[in-house]
Design a protein around this motif. Structure first.
Motif, PDB file in Angstrom:
ATOM      1  N   ARG A  44       0.796  -0.988   0.116  1.00 57.69           N
ATOM      2  CA  ARG A  44      -0.044  -0.092   0.030  1.00 57.69           C
ATOM      3  C   ARG A  44       1.018   1.271   0.090  1.00 57.69           C
ATOM      4  O   ARG A  44       0.614   2.181  -0.821  1.00 57.69           O
ATOM      5  CB  ARG A  44      -0.970   0.110   1.063  1.00 57.69           C
ATOM      6  CG  ARG A  44      -1.883   1.168   1.296  1.00 57.69           C
ATOM      7  CD  ARG A  44      -2.611   1.316   2.537  1.00 57.69           C
ATOM      8  NE  ARG A  44      -1.574   1.496   3.710  1.00 57.69           N
ATOM      9  CZ  ARG A  44      -0.931   2.839   4.110  1.00 57.69           C
ATOM     10  NH1 ARG A  44      -1.420   3.790   3.324  1.00 57.69           N
ATOM     11  NH2 ARG A  44      -0.234   2.729   5.187  1.00 57.69           N
ATOM     12  N   GLU A  47       2.446   1.670  -3.445  1.00 60.11           N
ATOM     13  CA  GLU A  47       1.382   1.979  -4.544  1.00 60.11           C
ATOM     14  C   GLU A  47       1.014   3.775  -4.218  1.00 60.11           C
ATOM     15  O   GLU A  47       1.181   4.353  -5.217  1.00 60.11           O
ATOM     16  CB  GLU A  47       0.090   1.273  -4.376  1.00 60.11           C
ATOM     17  CG  GLU A  47      -0.671   1.658  -5.411  1.00 60.11           C
ATOM     18  CD  GLU A  47      -2.095   0.776  -5.459  1.00 60.11           C
ATOM     19  OE1 GLU A  47      -2.874   0.987  -6.416  1.00 60.11           O
ATOM     20  OE2 GLU A  47      -2.167  -0.173  -4.715  1.00 60.11           O
ATOM     21  N   GLU A  48       0.757   4.075  -3.062  1.00 60.18           N
ATOM     22  CA  GLU A  48       0.374   5.676  -2.873  1.00 60.18           C
ATOM     23  C   GLU A  48       1.553   6.433  -3.313  1.00 60.18           C
ATOM     24  O   GLU A  48       1.424   7.484  -3.754  1.00 60.18           O
ATOM     25  CB  GLU A  48       0.115   5.536  -1.224  1.00 60.18           C
ATOM     26  CG  GLU A  48      -1.092   4.980  -1.011  1.00 60.18           C
ATOM     27  CD  GLU A  48      -1.532   5.397   0.528  1.00 60.18           C
ATOM     28  OE1 GLU A  48      -0.842   5.848   1.459  1.00 60.18           O
ATOM     29  OE2 GLU A  48      -2.727   4.555   1.130  1.00 60.18           O
ATOM     30  N   HIS A  49       2.767   5.950  -3.029  1.00 60.47           N
ATOM     31  CA  HIS A  49       4.037   6.988  -3.297  1.00 60.47           C
ATOM     32  C   HIS A  49       3.992   6.848  -4.935  1.00 60.47           C
ATOM     33  O   HIS A  49       4.283   7.905  -5.532  1.00 60.47           O
ATOM     34  CB  HIS A  49       5.092   6.375  -2.697  1.00 60.47           C
ATOM     35  CG  HIS A  49       6.191   7.230  -3.064  1.00 60.47           C
ATOM     36  ND1 HIS A  49       6.487   8.406  -2.489  1.00 60.47           N
ATOM     37  CD2 HIS A  49       7.532   7.139  -4.006  1.00 60.47           C
ATOM     38  CE1 HIS A  49       7.589   8.892  -2.787  1.00 60.47           C
ATOM     39  NE2 HIS A  49       8.215   8.121  -3.788  1.00 60.47           N
ATOM     40  N   ARG A  51       1.740   6.327  -7.081  1.00 59.55           N
ATOM     41  CA  ARG A  51       0.679   7.186  -7.712  1.00 59.55           C
ATOM     42  C   ARG A  51       0.540   8.587  -7.496  1.00 59.55           C
ATOM     43  O   ARG A  51       0.655   9.489  -8.406  1.00 59.55           O
ATOM     44  CB  ARG A  51      -0.771   6.582  -7.333  1.00 59.55           C
ATOM     45  CG  ARG A  51      -1.038   5.182  -7.990  1.00 59.55           C
ATOM     46  CD  ARG A  51      -2.360   4.785  -7.770  1.00 59.55           C
ATOM     47  NE  ARG A  51      -2.596   3.282  -7.970  1.00 59.55           N
ATOM     48  CZ  ARG A  51      -2.635   2.962  -9.247  1.00 59.55           C
ATOM     49  NH1 ARG A  51      -2.616   3.768 -10.544  1.00 59.55           N
ATOM     50  NH2 ARG A  51      -2.907   1.742  -9.607  1.00 59.55           N
ATOM     51  N   ALA A  52       1.161   8.820  -6.338  1.00 58.06           N
ATOM     52  CA  ALA A  52       1.329  10.314  -6.039  1.00 58.06           C
ATOM     53  C   ALA A  52       2.132  10.901  -6.901  1.00 58.06           C
ATOM     54  O   ALA A  52       2.099  12.571  -7.173  1.00 58.06           O
ATOM     55  CB  ALA A  52       1.708  10.596  -4.549  1.00 58.06           C
TER      56      ALA A  52
END
Length: 253
Positions: A44, A47-49, A51-52
């Motif tokens: 998680r 993925e967040e990094h 996409r950011a």
């Protein structure tokens, strides 16, 4: 073998940015790789990094339509060689975990892998991790114009086997660019002076997978997870690099 596409300066610059994001994602993940962390939580965070930063996880949904890879990172713990699927498993003291990260950014890919030690590992396991990293360095040292792909594999195999480790043969490095997997194939074993001649503009990964025991593998029923056949630990390190007129440049530092 199909023709290897040489990358333009513009493509290499784009891949440098994609590789930089891969390296930065490892930097963000590292503090969370500790006893008690779950593989799903690491996935998680990565993925967040990614996409950011305006990029897309390269592995999520990759593969056959009937069984696409279901996560952002490959998380391969202990006897898992590669393609481990993140789930609820918690890391514990003494584990090692190979984290493989790929991104698609501005139409090109970056790809790398790092094996982390979790807490205090045994001297035997630390030796495996250290040797695998040295194997990556030895392979990359052969990456210059005029050398051949067999020189890379020979350097890796010679070092690993001299120290008593097994070299995984079924899974290889690969060309990379507008596709995640392209020509050439980079074997982590082989003979000097054989294989494809390296030229400026070639971009590929070197990613040795080294086992504490034998080199044989087995594929689990999920169609992705690859383990050592004898149950011993395995480690992996990987970089994406480009051949330059004077040698090479690592794009995932």
């Amino acid at each position: 073998m199909s023709r290897v596409a040489l990358k333009s300066a513009r493509e290499i610059e784009a891949m440098r940015r994609a590789g930089g994001l891969v390296a930065d994602t490892f930097r963000v993940l590292e503090p969370f790789v500790k006893p008690g962390a779950t593989l799903k939580e690491l996935d998680r965070i990565a993925e967040e990094h990614i996409r950011a930063a305006g990029a897309t996880p390269a592995y999520l949904g990759y593969g056959p339509r009937s069984n696409p890879f279901p996560a952002t990172i490959c998380a391969s713990v202990n006897e898992v060689i590669c393609h481990g699927i993140p789930g609820p498993r918690e890391l514990k003291d003494g584990d090692i975990i190979g984290v493989d990260i790929g991104v698609l950014m501005n139409g090109v890919y970056g790809d790398a892998c790092y094996t982390y030690t979790v807490g205090q590992v045994s001297a035997e396991v630390q030796g495996l991790v250290d040797t695998t990293r040295a194997c990556l360095d030895a392979g990359i040292a052969e990456c210059r114009p005029g050398n051949r792909t067999g020189d890379i594999g020979h350097a890796i195999q010679t070092l690993a086997e001299r120290r008593g480790y097994g070299v995984v043969r079924e899974y290889t490095g690969h060309g990379i660019g507008k596709r995640l997997h392209e020509e050439p194939t980079i074997y982590h074993y082989g003979a000097k002076y054989t294989g494809l001649k390296l030229q400026p503009g070639m971009v590929f990964t070197v990613e040795p997978m080294i086992n504490l025991g034998r080199g044989e593998t087995r594929l689990l029923d999920d169609g992705w997870t690859v383990e050592t056949a004898d149950g011993t630990p395995s480690a992996q390190f990987e970089h994406t690099l480009v051949i330059t007129p004077r040698g090479h440049e690592i794009l995932t530092l």
